[in-house]
Write a protein that holds these residues in place. Structure first.
Motif, PDB file in Angstrom:
ATOM      1  N   PRO A   1       0.840  -1.206   0.000  1.00  0.00           N
ATOM      2  CA  PRO A   1       0.000   0.000   0.000  1.00  0.00           C
ATOM      3  C   PRO A   1       0.870   1.250   0.000  1.00  0.00           C
ATOM      4  O   PRO A   1       2.028   1.225   0.417  1.00  0.00           O
ATOM      5  CB  PRO A   1      -0.793  -0.121   1.311  1.00  0.00           C
ATOM      6  N   THR A   2       0.294   2.339  -0.475  1.00  0.00           N
ATOM      7  CA  THR A   2       1.021   3.610  -0.517  1.00  0.00           C
ATOM      8  C   THR A   2       0.625   4.537   0.631  1.00  0.00           C
ATOM      9  O   THR A   2       1.154   5.645   0.745  1.00  0.00           O
ATOM     10  CB  THR A   2       0.773   4.313  -1.852  1.00  0.00           C
ATOM     11  N   GLY A   3      -0.294   4.098   1.467  1.00  0.00           N
ATOM     12  CA  GLY A   3      -0.708   4.888   2.625  1.00  0.00           C
ATOM     13  C   GLY A   3      -1.560   4.044   3.555  1.00  0.00           C
ATOM     14  O   GLY A   3      -1.888   2.894   3.255  1.00  0.00           O
ATOM     15  N   PHE A   4      -1.908   4.624   4.707  1.00  0.00           N
ATOM     16  CA  PHE A   4      -2.729   3.926   5.692  1.00  0.00           C
ATOM     17  C   PHE A   4      -3.702   4.914   6.338  1.00  0.00           C
ATOM     18  O   PHE A   4      -3.418   6.111   6.439  1.00  0.00           O
ATOM     19  CB  PHE A   4      -1.874   3.329   6.819  1.00  0.00           C
ATOM     20  N   ASN A   5      -4.824   4.372   6.794  1.00  0.00           N
ATOM     21  CA  ASN A   5      -5.688   5.063   7.745  1.00  0.00           C
ATOM     22  C   ASN A   5      -5.640   4.282   9.051  1.00  0.00           C
ATOM     23  O   ASN A   5      -5.865   3.076   9.071  1.00  0.00           O
ATOM     24  CB  ASN A   5      -7.135   5.130   7.260  1.00  0.00           C
ATOM     25  N   LEU A   6      -5.302   4.969  10.139  1.00  0.00           N
ATOM     26  CA  LEU A   6      -5.295   4.366  11.470  1.00  0.00           C
ATOM     27  C   LEU A   6      -6.303   5.101  12.333  1.00  0.00           C
ATOM     28  O   LEU A   6      -6.415   6.329  12.248  1.00  0.00           O
ATOM     29  CB  LEU A   6      -3.921   4.476  12.128  1.00  0.00           C
ATOM     30  N   GLY A   7      -7.024   4.371  13.187  1.00  0.00           N
ATOM     31  CA  GLY A   7      -7.932   5.102  14.059  1.00  0.00           C
ATOM     32  C   GLY A   7      -8.797   4.231  14.927  1.00  0.00           C
ATOM     33  O   GLY A   7      -9.003   3.048  14.659  1.00  0.00           O
ATOM     34  N   MET A   8      -9.289   4.847  16.007  1.00  0.00           N
ATOM     35  CA  MET A   8     -10.245   4.224  16.917  1.00  0.00           C
ATOM     36  C   MET A   8     -11.489   5.098  16.951  1.00  0.00           C
ATOM     37  O   MET A   8     -11.404   6.284  17.270  1.00  0.00           O
ATOM     38  CB  MET A   8      -9.678   4.116  18.333  1.00  0.00           C
ATOM     39  N   ASN A   9     -12.615   4.527  16.626  1.00  0.00           N
ATOM     40  CA  ASN A   9     -13.881   5.237  16.754  1.00  0.00           C
ATOM     41  C   ASN A   9     -14.428   4.963  18.147  1.00  0.00           C
ATOM     42  O   ASN A   9     -14.692   3.811  18.502  1.00  0.00           O
ATOM     43  CB  ASN A   9     -14.874   4.776  15.685  1.00  0.00           C
ATOM     44  N   GLN A  10     -14.579   6.001  18.939  1.00  0.00           N
ATOM     45  CA  GLN A  10     -14.964   5.857  20.334  1.00  0.00           C
ATOM     46  C   GLN A  10     -16.445   6.154  20.525  1.00  0.00           C
ATOM     47  O   GLN A  10     -16.907   7.271  20.286  1.00  0.00           O
ATOM     48  CB  GLN A  10     -14.123   6.791  21.210  1.00  0.00           C
ATOM     49  N   GLY A  11     -17.180   5.124  20.972  1.00  0.00           N
ATOM     50  CA  GLY A  11     -18.603   5.296  21.216  1.00  0.00           C
ATOM     51  C   GLY A  11     -19.425   5.215  19.940  1.00  0.00           C
ATOM     52  O   GLY A  11     -18.921   5.419  18.834  1.00  0.00           O
ATOM     53  N   ALA A  12     -20.706   4.910  20.111  1.00  0.00           N
ATOM     54  CA  ALA A  12     -21.593   4.791  18.954  1.00  0.00           C
ATOM     55  C   ALA A  12     -21.683   6.100  18.184  1.00  0.00           C
ATOM     56  O   ALA A  12     -21.690   6.118  16.953  1.00  0.00           O
ATOM     57  CB  ALA A  12     -22.984   4.344  19.408  1.00  0.00           C
ATOM     58  N   THR A  13     -21.736   7.222  18.900  1.00  0.00           N
ATOM     59  CA  THR A  13     -21.823   8.515  18.218  1.00  0.00           C
ATOM     60  C   THR A  13     -20.505   8.888  17.563  1.00  0.00           C
ATOM     61  O   THR A  13     -20.471   9.754  16.686  1.00  0.00           O
ATOM     62  CB  THR A  13     -22.232   9.626  19.202  1.00  0.00           C
ATOM     63  N   GLY A  14     -19.407   8.234  17.979  1.00  0.00           N
ATOM     64  CA  GLY A  14     -18.113   8.460  17.345  1.00  0.00           C
ATOM     65  C   GLY A  14     -17.893   7.577  16.138  1.00  0.00           C
ATOM     66  O   GLY A  14     -16.831   7.643  15.517  1.00  0.00           O
ATOM     67  N   GLY A  15     -18.871   6.744  15.805  1.00  0.00           N
ATOM     68  CA  GLY A  15     -18.796   5.925  14.608  1.00  0.00           C
ATOM     69  C   GLY A  15     -18.342   4.505  14.831  1.00  0.00           C
ATOM     70  O   GLY A  15     -18.115   3.777  13.859  1.00  0.00           O
ATOM     71  N   ALA A  16     -18.203   4.068  16.076  1.00  0.00           N
ATOM     72  CA  ALA A  16     -17.754   2.700  16.335  1.00  0.00           C
ATOM     73  C   ALA A  16     -18.837   1.698  15.964  1.00  0.00           C
ATOM     74  O   ALA A  16     -19.975   1.810  16.420  1.00  0.00           O
ATOM     75  CB  ALA A  16     -17.383   2.537  17.809  1.00  0.00           C
ATOM     76  N   GLY A  17     -18.479   0.721  15.138  1.00  0.00           N
ATOM     77  CA  GLY A  17     -19.442  -0.313  14.769  1.00  0.00           C
ATOM     78  C   GLY A  17     -19.795  -1.177  15.955  1.00  0.00           C
ATOM     79  O   GLY A  17     -20.937  -1.593  16.121  1.00  0.00           O
ATOM     80  N   ILE A  18     -18.799  -1.490  16.789  1.00  0.00           N
ATOM     81  CA  ILE A  18     -19.014  -2.210  18.049  1.00  0.00           C
ATOM     82  C   ILE A  18     -18.356  -1.375  19.131  1.00  0.00           C
ATOM     83  O   ILE A  18     -17.146  -1.481  19.376  1.00  0.00           O
ATOM     84  CB  ILE A  18     -18.424  -3.625  17.986  1.00  0.00           C
TER      85      ILE A  18
END
Length: 211
Positions: free
Chosen positions: A137-154
């Motif tokens: 790959p030529t790049g990455f997305n890293l991240g944690m979505n915190q909480g349902a309103t933050g976009g976390a699927g679980i």
């Protein structure tokens, strides 16, 4: 197409494309006008979209707690560490979309201790190194979505996303149709990443030079 009597006339070939169920009923083609688009039917995503949060009410119903109790092939795990493990996302944005997950069932980044934090970080770095070796790959997305309103699927179980990116991988499909074309099966990607993962205890080792 409309016939002379004002009734929609059958369109030749309109029912030839797969749409997830029978396209011809009682000998009559269903309504529709052919166009230049191909359709990717993904009804399996509906359960994730509609009820992902509600389905996880405890550790017993959490897929991240269940995964380590299964085989690596069944759970899509590519590496098991001391405090955290790495597995493929069942609903990937790109081929090789990994999740780094602590074993403990905690929801927030502030809930993990120093040892867990250090291992999640080290495994994230190793995931990037391995993906670079496997799929370039030529790049990455890293991240944690915190909480349902933050976009976390679980939201109930903390997990870090490691998404490999390539130039041109974001086209009109995700934007217009909310559909993503994935180039490899999950089983193929899991086998490649697991095989390239460094031996246990050497997670932070630099990648081998590419000849």
């Amino acid at each position: 197409m409309v016939a002379a009597d004002g009734v929609d006339a059958p369109v030749e070939g309109a029912a030839n494309g797969y749409r997830g169920d029978a396209a011809v009923t009682d000998g009559f083609e269903l309504a529709g006008v052919p166009d230049a688009f191909q359709r990717l039917w993904t009804p399996h995503r509906l359960a994730y979209i509609k009820g992902g949060q509600d389905q996880v009410s405890s550790e017993e119903t959490c897929p991240f707690c269940r995964a380590p109790r299964l085989s690596d092939e069944e759970s899509l795990i590519v590496h098991r560490g001391t405090h955290a493990f790495v597995l493929l996302n069942l609903f990937p944005y790109n081929a090789g979309h990994l999740l780094v997950v602590p074993y403990r069932h905690v929801p927030d980044y502030t809930d993990i201790d120093e040892a867990e934090t250090a291992e999640v970080a080290a495994l994230t770095q190793t995931a990037m190194r391995v993906l670079r070796r496997v799929s370039h790959p030529t790049g990455f997305n890293l991240g944690m979505n915190q909480g349902a309103t933050g976009g976390a699927g679980i939201a109930a179980h903390l997990h870090q996303h490691v998404v490999p990116r390539w130039g041109g991988d974001g086209n009109f499909l995700p934007i217009i149709a909310q559909t993503k074309a994935i180039t490899q099966t999950l089983g193929e990607v899991r086998a490649q990443v697991a095989e390239a993962w460094p031996p246990r205890g050497d997670d932070a080792a630099p990648p081998e030079p590419v000849s």
